[in-house]
Design a protein around this motif. Structure first.
Motif, PDB file in Angstrom:
ATOM      1  N   SER A 237      41.534  21.579  39.520  1.00 22.78           N
ATOM      2  CA  SER A 237      41.408  22.858  40.230  1.00 22.78           C
ATOM      3  C   SER A 237      42.748  23.376  40.736  1.00 22.78           C
ATOM      4  N   PHE A 238      43.797  22.552  40.638  1.00 23.77           N
ATOM      5  CA  PHE A 238      45.082  22.928  41.231  1.00 23.77           C
ATOM      6  C   PHE A 238      46.209  22.849  40.200  1.00 23.77           C
ATOM      7  N   LEU A 239      45.919  23.329  39.013  1.00 22.24           N
ATOM      8  CA  LEU A 239      46.920  23.366  37.961  1.00 22.24           C
ATOM      9  C   LEU A 239      48.000  24.387  38.302  1.00 22.24           C
ATOM     10  N   ALA A 240      49.185  24.159  37.769  1.00 18.90           N
ATOM     11  CA  ALA A 240      50.288  25.088  38.027  1.00 18.90           C
ATOM     12  C   ALA A 240      49.956  26.491  37.543  1.00 18.90           C
ATOM     13  N   ALA A 241      49.233  26.585  36.431  1.00 16.39           N
ATOM     14  CA  ALA A 241      48.875  27.899  35.884  1.00 16.39           C
ATOM     15  C   ALA A 241      48.001  28.689  36.845  1.00 16.39           C
ATOM     16  N   GLU A 242      47.225  27.989  37.687  1.00 16.40           N
ATOM     17  CA  GLU A 242      46.384  28.684  38.657  1.00 16.40           C
ATOM     18  C   GLU A 242      47.226  29.419  39.700  1.00 16.40           C
ATOM     19  N   GLY A 243      48.414  28.896  39.991  1.00 21.47           N
ATOM     20  CA  GLY A 243      49.309  29.572  40.923  1.00 21.47           C
ATOM     21  C   GLY A 243      49.792  30.900  40.370  1.00 21.47           C
ATOM     22  N   ILE A 244      50.060  30.918  39.053  1.00 17.69           N
ATOM     23  CA  ILE A 244      50.464  32.176  38.409  1.00 17.69           C
ATOM     24  C   ILE A 244      49.322  33.183  38.483  1.00 17.69           C
ATOM     25  N   LEU A 245      48.113  32.712  38.190  1.00 21.80           N
ATOM     26  CA  LEU A 245      46.955  33.598  38.195  1.00 21.80           C
ATOM     27  C   LEU A 245      46.696  34.164  39.593  1.00 21.80           C
ATOM     28  N   LEU A 246      46.772  33.318  40.616  1.00 21.45           N
ATOM     29  CA  LEU A 246      46.499  33.794  41.973  1.00 21.45           C
ATOM     30  C   LEU A 246      47.550  34.807  42.414  1.00 21.45           C
ATOM     31  N   LEU A 274      30.134  35.551  38.401  1.00 22.56           N
ATOM     32  CA  LEU A 274      29.212  36.613  37.991  1.00 22.56           C
ATOM     33  C   LEU A 274      29.112  36.694  36.474  1.00 22.56           C
ATOM     34  N   LEU A 275      30.237  36.569  35.794  1.00 26.61           N
ATOM     35  CA  LEU A 275      30.213  36.611  34.329  1.00 26.61           C
ATOM     36  C   LEU A 275      29.381  35.458  33.770  1.00 26.61           C
ATOM     37  N   ASN A 276      29.557  34.264  34.331  1.00 26.78           N
ATOM     38  CA  ASN A 276      28.749  33.124  33.896  1.00 26.78           C
ATOM     39  C   ASN A 276      27.267  33.370  34.142  1.00 26.78           C
ATOM     40  N   ASP A 277      26.965  33.994  35.275  1.00 22.21           N
ATOM     41  CA  ASP A 277      25.570  34.262  35.625  1.00 22.21           C
ATOM     42  C   ASP A 277      24.945  35.255  34.653  1.00 22.21           C
ATOM     43  N   PHE A 278      25.770  36.164  34.122  1.00 23.76           N
ATOM     44  CA  PHE A 278      25.282  37.134  33.147  1.00 23.76           C
ATOM     45  C   PHE A 278      25.280  36.574  31.725  1.00 23.76           C
ATOM     46  N   GLY A 279      25.655  35.300  31.571  1.00 21.41           N
ATOM     47  CA  GLY A 279      25.676  34.693  30.256  1.00 21.41           C
ATOM     48  C   GLY A 279      26.897  35.035  29.432  1.00 21.41           C
ATOM     49  N   VAL A 280      27.950  35.524  30.102  1.00 23.54           N
ATOM     50  CA  VAL A 280      29.197  35.887  29.431  1.00 23.54           C
ATOM     51  C   VAL A 280      30.238  34.832  29.765  1.00 23.54           C
ATOM     52  N   SER A 281      31.075  34.489  28.795  1.00 18.06           N
ATOM     53  CA  SER A 281      32.114  33.491  29.034  1.00 18.06           C
ATOM     54  C   SER A 281      33.045  33.944  30.155  1.00 18.06           C
ATOM     55  N   ALA A 282      33.338  33.020  31.067  1.00 10.25           N
ATOM     56  CA  ALA A 282      34.241  33.346  32.170  1.00 10.25           C
ATOM     57  C   ALA A 282      35.651  33.628  31.686  1.00 10.25           C
ATOM     58  N   ASP A 283      35.961  33.221  30.441  1.00  7.91           N
ATOM     59  CA  ASP A 283      37.290  33.506  29.891  1.00  7.91           C
ATOM     60  C   ASP A 283      37.528  35.007  29.752  1.00  7.91           C
ATOM     61  N   LEU A 284      36.439  35.778  29.685  1.00 10.72           N
ATOM     62  CA  LEU A 284      36.587  37.230  29.622  1.00 10.72           C
ATOM     63  C   LEU A 284      37.301  37.762  30.862  1.00 10.72           C
ATOM     64  N   ALA A 285      37.181  37.016  31.972  1.00  8.87           N
ATOM     65  CA  ALA A 285      37.832  37.450  33.206  1.00  8.87           C
ATOM     66  C   ALA A 285      39.345  37.552  33.022  1.00  8.87           C
ATOM     67  N   LEU A 286      39.915  36.676  32.202  1.00 11.86           N
ATOM     68  CA  LEU A 286      41.362  36.721  31.984  1.00 11.86           C
ATOM     69  C   LEU A 286      41.785  38.019  31.315  1.00 11.86           C
ATOM     70  N   ILE A 287      40.953  38.524  30.390  1.00  5.82           N
ATOM     71  CA  ILE A 287      41.251  39.804  29.751  1.00  5.82           C
ATOM     72  C   ILE A 287      41.176  40.925  30.785  1.00  5.82           C
ATOM     73  N   ILE A 288      40.154  40.869  31.624  1.00  2.00           N
ATOM     74  CA  ILE A 288      40.007  41.873  32.677  1.00  2.00           C
ATOM     75  C   ILE A 288      41.194  41.813  33.627  1.00  2.00           C
ATOM     76  N   PHE A 289      41.595  40.588  33.985  1.00  4.40           N
ATOM     77  CA  PHE A 289      42.730  40.435  34.896  1.00  4.40           C
ATOM     78  C   PHE A 289      44.013  40.995  34.284  1.00  4.40           C
ATOM     79  N   GLY A 290      44.210  40.742  32.975  1.00  5.85           N
ATOM     80  CA  GLY A 290      45.411  41.251  32.320  1.00  5.85           C
ATOM     81  C   GLY A 290      45.461  42.764  32.324  1.00  5.85           C
ATOM     82  N   ALA A 291      44.323  43.411  32.015  1.00  6.24           N
ATOM     83  CA  ALA A 291      44.269  44.875  32.039  1.00  6.24           C
ATOM     84  C   ALA A 291      44.484  45.398  33.453  1.00  6.24           C
TER      85      ALA A 291
END
Length: 317
Positions: A237-246, A274-291
């Motif tokens: 849960s505390f990967l270095a990449a998570e610091g970049i994302l936050l 929420l994405l997981n709850d809707f049955g959508v891969s949470a990886d989609l969040a990264l695309i949303i975050f990038g945009a």
């Protein structure tokens, strides 16, 4: 004079009174985690908004605070609030150490230094893991029978959410107090020109270290809250990449107000759930975050919060 305090007070009362009542049990935990990382994002905002400094190691410092809180929980009978406060203060000292490179460098080079520090903590977390009630200094056992404590008045998840909201409000208040007092004025001058600040008699070294310590304090408190919310922490849960994302999400949410920190926490934890709850891969969040990051850089330098607050303050013609 009281008007700036009116909206935060209303938001606080509504959150404390209504959120635990209307949210399902699962979402209470998700919202709690979101608010905890909003507190960590507030620490990033202190450095970025006040001094223009980039810290990519905030998530690692949250992990440090969580490690300290878990160790104190199993090794001492201290009250939970005291444990969280101690975790925050020790992490503040570590944050102050991270300030040393900022005395000489900034921008991309400082970002790389803080990212390398986050990578070092990631290695330590993977090597030694988080305490779970085992023997010895590291406190790690194959199977732990020990339980994490919570405050006596916050045993249930709903009550702990209220407790988290209160601690979050304290953190926001602490940041706001710094902004309107001597540290905030010193940080503003340092951001404009370090040479002019020194000419005005401001101790640039002291106030930079102070800012990093405050950021570390908020991260450590967030880590302590997270440890007692989840009971166990995992190095993944505390990967270095998570610091970049936050950090990126702090820019997207808005680094110049407490509203932006809350938006950051929602984007970081609530949106993937929420994405997981809707049955959508949470990886989609990264695309949303990038945009969203591109949008913030190009058209909204004060983030989503800046746009929302600007729209509310704009008078109809």
């Amino acid at each position: 004079m009281l008007r700036p305090l009116f909206v935060p007070l209303i938001v606080f009362l509504v959150a404390v009174l209504l959120l635990p009542l209307v949210l399902p049990a699962l979402w209470i935990k998700v919202v709690t985690s979101s608010l905890i990382f909003a507190l960590a994002a507030a620490g990033i905002s202190v450095l970025f908004a006040q001094l223009g400094l980039i810290n990519l190691g905030q998530v690692a410092l949250v992990g440090v605070g969580g490690w300290i809180a878990l160790r104190l929980n199993y090794a001492t009978p201290l009250p939970v609030t005291a444990i969280i406060a101690i975790a925050g203060m020790i992490t503040a000292l570590i944050g102050a150490v991270l300030a040393l490179p900022a005395l000489r460098i900034r921008g991309l080079y400082l970002a790389l230094v803080t990212l390398m520090a986050a990578g070092a903590f990631q290695i330590l977390f993977n090597a030694f893991q988080f305490p779970n009630g085992g023997p010895g200094f590291w406190g790690v056992a194959q199977q732990s029978g020990a339980e994490i404590r919570r405050p006596s008045f916050a045993q249930s998840d709903a009550a702990y959410l209220r407790y988290t909201i209160c601690v979050l409000s304290f953190g926001f208040g602490l940041v706001a107090l710094h902004r309107i007092t001597a540290p905030g004025r010193a940080w503003a001058m340092i951001r404009q020109s370090e040479a002019n600040a020194m000419a005005a008699g401001i101790n640039v070294t002291f106030y930079k270290i102070w800012a990093f310590a405050l950021s570390g304090l908020l991260a450590g408190i967030a880590g302590g809250l997270l440890a007692h919310a989840l009971g166990q922490l995992d190095a993944r849960s505390f990967l270095a990449a998570e610091g970049i994302l936050l950090f990126a999400l702090t820019v997207v949410g808005g680094a110049f107000s407490w509203v932006g920190a809350i938006i950051t926490g929602i984007l970081y934890k609530l949106l993937p759930a929420l994405l997981n709850d809707f049955g959508v891969s949470a990886d989609l969040a990264l695309i949303i975050f990038g945009a969203a990051l591109l949008h913030a850089i190009m058209t909204a330098p004060r983030g989503i919060a800046g746009q929302l607050l600007g729209a509310l303050q704009r008078k109809p013609t």
